[in-house]
Design a protein around this motif. Sequence first.
Motif, PDB file in Angstrom:
ATOM      1  N   TYR A 187       0.786  -1.200  -0.046  1.00 35.99           N
ATOM      2  CA  TYR A 187      -0.083  -0.090   0.099  1.00 35.99           C
ATOM      3  C   TYR A 187       1.194   1.375  -0.190  1.00 35.99           C
ATOM      4  N   HIS A 188       0.428   2.391  -0.369  1.00 38.77           N
ATOM      5  CA  HIS A 188       0.860   3.614  -0.777  1.00 38.77           C
ATOM      6  C   HIS A 188       0.123   4.467   0.449  1.00 38.77           C
ATOM      7  N   ALA A 189       0.822   5.152   1.299  1.00 40.83           N
ATOM      8  CA  ALA A 189       0.155   5.977   2.351  1.00 40.83           C
ATOM      9  C   ALA A 189       0.782   7.136   2.533  1.00 40.83           C
ATOM     10  N   LEU A 190       0.295   8.441   2.727  1.00 39.79           N
ATOM     11  CA  LEU A 190       0.591   9.746   2.777  1.00 39.79           C
ATOM     12  C   LEU A 190       0.425   9.897   4.097  1.00 39.79           C
ATOM     13  N   VAL A 191       1.665  10.205   5.103  1.00 37.01           N
ATOM     14  CA  VAL A 191       1.442  10.333   6.497  1.00 37.01           C
ATOM     15  C   VAL A 191       2.028  11.687   6.897  1.00 37.01           C
ATOM     16  N   TRP A 192       1.406  12.100   7.987  1.00 38.57           N
ATOM     17  CA  TRP A 192       1.985  13.313   8.518  1.00 38.57           C
ATOM     18  C   TRP A 192       3.166  13.092   9.392  1.00 38.57           C
ATOM     19  N   GLY A 193       4.115  14.037   9.021  1.00 38.37           N
ATOM     20  CA  GLY A 193       5.290  13.709   9.902  1.00 38.37           C
ATOM     21  C   GLY A 193       6.565  13.475   8.978  1.00 38.37           C
ATOM     22  N   GLN A 194       7.699  13.447   9.487  1.00 42.03           N
ATOM     23  CA  GLN A 194       8.719  12.844   8.798  1.00 42.03           C
ATOM     24  C   GLN A 194       9.238  11.404   9.223  1.00 42.03           C
ATOM     25  N   TRP A 195       8.622  10.419   8.361  1.00 43.31           N
ATOM     26  CA  TRP A 195       8.940   8.969   9.063  1.00 43.31           C
ATOM     27  C   TRP A 195      10.310   8.559   9.000  1.00 43.31           C
TER      28      TRP A 195
END
Length: 316
Positions: free
Chosen positions: A177-185
Motif C-alpha cells: 500500500y501507499h500512504a501519505l502520513v503526517w510527519g517525517q517518517w
Amino acid sequence: MNNNETFQQVSFVEIDPELAGQRIDNFLKTHLKGVPKSMIYRILRKGEVRVNKKRIKPEYKLQAHDVIRVPPIRVSDAPEPVNVKLDKVAVMQDYIIYEDDRIMVINKPSGLAVHGGSGLSFGLIEGLRALRPDAKFMELVHRIDRDTSGILLVAKRRSALRHLHEQLRDKKMQKRYHALVWGQWPENRFKVKAPLLKNVLKSGERIVNVNPEGKPSETRYRVLQAFAQTTLVEASPITGRTHQIRVHCLHAGFPIGGDPKYNDIDGNAQLATQGLKRLFLHAHSLSFIHPKTLEQVTFKAPYDEQLTNIIAKLST
C-alpha cells in the motif's frame, strides 16, 4: 398468490466440479436469488432440500456431481437493488485492470464498499456480478476498506478461490500500500508491531485500537518520498487485521492524511484545501501465484486523479 411472486416447480441441479466444497446453504443463497435466508434454512431444516435423495445439514459441503432436489418455493420477481443502478454497473468496466477465466483484478475507487451490507444495498461485488451476468461464480478473494482505493482480487472459479486463499494463509501473497502520513517518517523505521483489538459500536461502526489483549499485528514500512510536512510511505501488512495500516501509522505517531477516524491532528483540513477529500491510502500492488499458470504475477493500480494531484503539489 401475490402478483409479484411466481411458483417454482421442483428442480434437480447437478453440481459442477467447480462448485465442489461449497456449503449447501451458500449454494442455495446464490441459486435462489430473492429468497430470504430464513426460508432457505427452513427448507433445509424440514428436509425439503435433498442431496442424492438424502437429507443434509446446512453445513454440508457439496461434492462434484451431487444432485440437489430444490423444492417448490415462491421467489420474488422484483428486481434486485443492483439492477436499477445501471450507470454504476456500467462504469465498473473501467475498474478492471486484468481479467481471464480464473481471476479479475480491480482498481477499486475510494468510497465504494466491496460488498453490500450495513445499510448498503450495492457494493463492488454485486456490481461485478451484474456486469458479468453469465458468470457462474464470482467471489472476493480479500477485502479493503471502503475509504481505501486500489488493488482488489476477485476469483471467477471456486478452485481459484481455494488456491488464492491458501496463499493468503501461507503468507505467499504480497500486498503493498501507499500512504501519505503526517510527519517525517524515519528512514530506519522498517516495521510496526502492535496488537490490535476491534470494537463494534452500537451504531455498527468498527473502531480498532492498540491493546495488549488484541491480536498480534505487524506492518512493514519503507519511505518512498519525503515532503516538507508529510511522507509518502509503502506499507506491507504481514497480518491482515481490520484497519491495520491506519492504526499502526497512528500508533507510530504518523497518522494518514485524510483519515477521518484515526487522525488526531488538524492537518486534514490543510490537505483538503489542496484538493485531498479522501483517505490517502492506496493498495498499489499485489503479487501472487496465478491459480491457472502457477506463475508469479504482479499487478499495480495507478493513483486516481486526487492522489496524483496532491503528490504533484507536494513535490513542487
